[in-house]
Design a protein around this motif. Structure first.
Motif, PDB file in Angstrom:
ATOM      1  N   PHE A 251       2.974  -3.014   5.335  1.00 40.47           N
ATOM      2  CA  PHE A 251       2.333  -2.404   4.170  1.00 40.47           C
ATOM      3  C   PHE A 251       2.135  -3.433   3.063  1.00 40.47           C
ATOM      4  CE2 PHE A 251       4.066   2.153   5.189  1.00 40.47           C
ATOM      5  CZ  PHE A 251       3.124   2.271   6.184  1.00 40.47           C
TER       6      PHE A 251
ATOM      7  N   ILE B 130       0.833  -1.210   0.000  1.00 41.08           N
ATOM      8  CA  ILE B 130       0.000   0.000   0.000  1.00 41.08           C
ATOM      9  C   ILE B 130       0.870   1.264   0.000  1.00 41.08           C
ATOM     10  CG2 ILE B 130      -1.960  -1.155   1.097  1.00 41.08           C
ATOM     11  CD1 ILE B 130      -1.154   0.501   3.679  1.00 41.08           C
ATOM     12  N   GLY B 131       2.150   1.106  -0.318  1.00 41.14           N
ATOM     13  CA  GLY B 131       3.106   2.217  -0.246  1.00 41.14           C
ATOM     14  C   GLY B 131       2.862   3.364  -1.201  1.00 41.14           C
ATOM     15  N   THR B 132       1.925   3.221  -2.125  1.00 47.14           N
ATOM     16  CA  THR B 132       1.621   4.332  -3.042  1.00 47.14           C
ATOM     17  C   THR B 132       0.170   4.782  -2.908  1.00 47.14           C
ATOM     18  OG1 THR B 132       1.306   2.682  -4.773  1.00 47.14           O
ATOM     19  CG2 THR B 132       3.426   3.842  -4.730  1.00 47.14           C
TER      20      THR B 132
END
Lengths: 239, 239
Positions: free
Chosen positions: A147, A133-135
């Motif tokens: 993440f 989910i880093g972006t």
């Protein structure tokens, strides 16, 4: 892998109703299915799971598909294992992923997708289909232990991708700058998915749908624009 | 507590140079000091610690203050313990907080601030002065084990606070919506600090500086606007 995914940037485009712009593609994804399991954990605007489910139910009802919320079952894992199809709605990506881990749904969802169960996501539900989910664009309003996301595809997605506003005097980073910073710490490609865009994944093939090009960011090199007609299958071979 | 803080929303406002809009306040904060320790961990745009330090050094040199980067010391903890003042610059809040924990600087920074050492932050460096980083605008490009921040003040800060653009057709959440979602999961007040704004904390007193009002969000009730002349001291008594 017999993946069957529809990853939608946003549930609602400017001037259209809920899921309306994706109606034709959703119908294709769910061809032959009578029911879908909804996962409302992302809670947009903090609304309750039941209220969010009611909203989604209404949209699917008009297409003759019966929708139930995962919170309506005593056993959420069993509900996923027995679902004909799954839809994860948008909202806050951190809240969503935390709840998926807490309710032990990450592995069951991966398994069902490997088996060919249709999966659709909008916004946060599209973001969690990626590697991490880093972006996400969302605010980190709750902490999540990792993440790492569902990893239904081997790249990251940036939904609601937004081009810079040349008239803005705001000093916050552009989306391009943020994703370039991401690539100082992460290797996987990132697909910037503009509102109205969708990714359709069938097995190891991927196709961009909708009126806009997608912006693809690799760890090195300049961002690239891809039209819906162009070949994006290299994304499926990412490490 | 003999806190002495200057928490700046952004290092650079539209049309002014680096730190220029805050020059008078920075000089007041650092009155009588000859040196400042810079923590460049947030790495805006992914630049190196040394390049970022060189940029900050240039700004402080013109004010007769010698600036060193914490990465120039063998022992970062000792550098914090012996610093006359500390400045944490902006960039990515997740990268910053992770590095502060990895280098074990969180507790030493809290201790020095309790003792009265001047602290200044811009953007991410202002965000980490709050209770948690849960109201950052940044992309979560690295995972961090906890969102608990330096807690130099008992509330959260949203730097680069941005009012909604009434002409936008983009369907992403407004900042107000995001912070309302935050308050479904967290109790502490949030101060939306517009670009050009600063918070000056001396002991248990707090003052808003700069040309704009601040937008204050409590867990319940509507957001409130506070002008620089108005009393914000209730924020210092937050749980």
């Amino acid at each position: 892998m017999s993946r069957n995914l529809l990853l939608i940037s946003t549930s609602t485009t400017h001037g259209t109703g809920y899921l309306e712009h994706a109606e034709a593609e959703i119908k294709k994804l769910l061809e032959g299915k009578k029911s879908i399991l909804f996962i409302p954990y992302a809670r947009p605007g903090g609304i309750s799971h039941n209220d969010y489910t009611a909203k989604a139910r209404k949209a699917f009802a008009q297409w003759g598909i019966s929708l139930t919320g995962v919170q309506e079952y005593d056993d959420a894992v069993k509900a996923v294992r027995e679902a004909e199809a799954v839809f994860i709605g948008g909202g806050n990506t951190f809240v969503l992923l935390r709840q998926l881990y807490q309710n032990k749904l990450v592995e069951p969802l991966r398994e069902r997708v490997r088996q060919g169960m249709p999966y659709m996501g909008t916004s946060a539900g599209t973001n969690v289909a990626g590697k991490t989910i880093g972006t996400t664009n969302d605010m980190p309003i709750v902490h999540v232990k990792t993440f790492d996301a569902l990893q239904l595809v081997p790249f990251n997605i940036n939904p609601h991708f937004l081009d810079p506003d040349p008239s803005s005097t705001h000093m916050g980073e552009t989306r391009d700058t943020r994703i370039a910073e991401f690539h100082h710490h992460n290797r996987q490609p990132v697909v910037g998915l503009r509102e109205g865009s969708m990714l359709r994944v069938q097995g190891d093939k991927i196709q961009l749908l909708g009126p806009h090009p997608a912006r693809v960011f690799l760890q090195t090199g300049k961002p690239m624009e891809f039209k819906a007609s162009e070949d994006l299958n290299f994304l499926m071979e990412a490490y």
